[in-house]
Write an enzyme that holds these catalytic residues in place. Structure first.
Site: not given
Ligand code: AMP
Length: 218
Positions: A13, A88, A127, A160, A171
């Site tokens: 993404k 999400r 990554r 990360r 995740r």
């Molecule tokens: P990402 O960088 O999109 O993989 O997000 C990293 C972390 O942020 C996720 O594993 C969640 O803990 C939190 N997070 C990001 N977007 C959301 C969302 N829309 N709803 C809930 N938690 C989120």
């Protein structure tokens, strides 16, 4: 134009959002980046958010929805935005729809980048991300020209905290349980475009631009 990028962590993404940004000049709104910024501040909200992220769990809807709706109400989003990582959950998707309707707006396209769970696991393990501009790299699929440095801005690359093996597994599980049902939610409308994400980055990017179906402005 308002675009939602749907897909699991590791589906590409972030990479594809950059392609869309370059073509259409939209603002990239990544919920994960906003949460990492909040966590970095180390205040009460930041510490709470970090406790969810470190476990690979979703931050509660109430906090997430408030943060994103505030962000997309900012003046720079008036001409359009790409949502990456939001919604999400069904509750988030419904809140987004309701907020847009209230402002006489709608989502133009939901792009679902589809990747199998085995492939996601392999991708996330390798990554690396730029600390400065967040551009993603991969040890095998997309290595930087200079080890440890971002091709685009020269920033340092880092892994990360939540890209560790146990958290990655969690995740991906959370994604299939809580986020994948959104595909059916958006499939009901004609705005969903399903893209096979297990192909070279350029091919996926071309299909996404085609699916968005507008002439690039840049
Ligand atoms: P990402 O960088 O999109 O993989 O997000 C990293 C972390 O942020 C996720 O594993 C969640 O803990 C939190 N997070 C990001 N977007 C959301 C969302 N829309 N709803 C809930 N938690 C989120």
């Amino acid at each position: 134009m308002r675009v939602v990028l749907l897909g699991a962590p590791g589906a590409g993404k972030g990479t594809q959002a950059e392609t869309i940004v370059q073509a259409f000049g939209l603002v990239h709104v990544a919920s994960g980046d906003l949460f990492r910024e909040a966590a970095h501040k180390g205040n009460e909200l930041g510490n709470l958010v970090k406790s969810y992220m470190d476990r690979g769990a979703l931050v509660p809807d109430e906090i997430t929805i408030r943060m994103i709706l505030e962000r997309i109400a900012a003046p720079d989003c008036r001409q359009g935005f790409i949502l990456d990582g939001f919604p999400r959950t069904l509750e988030q998707a419904r809140a987004l729809d309701a907020a847009l309707v209230e402002r006489n707006m709608a989502i133009d396209k939901v792009v679902y980048i589809k990747v199998s769970s085995e492939e996601l696991q392999a991708r996330l393990g390798g990554r690396w991300i730029c600390r400065k501009c967040q551009a993603p790299y991969h040890v095998v699929n997309l290595p930087p020209r200079t080890a440890g440095k971002c091709d685009k801005c020269g920033g340092d690359l880092y892994q990360r905290d939540d890209d560790t093996a146990a958290t990655v597994k969690k995740r991906i599980e959370v994604y299939f349980r809580q986020t994948e049902p959104l595909v059916a939610y958006y499939r009901k409308s004609s705005m969903l475009a399903e893209i096979d994400g297990e192909r070279p980055i350029d091919a996926v990017g071309r299909d996404i631009l085609k699916a968005i179906g507008r002439r690039p402005t840049r």
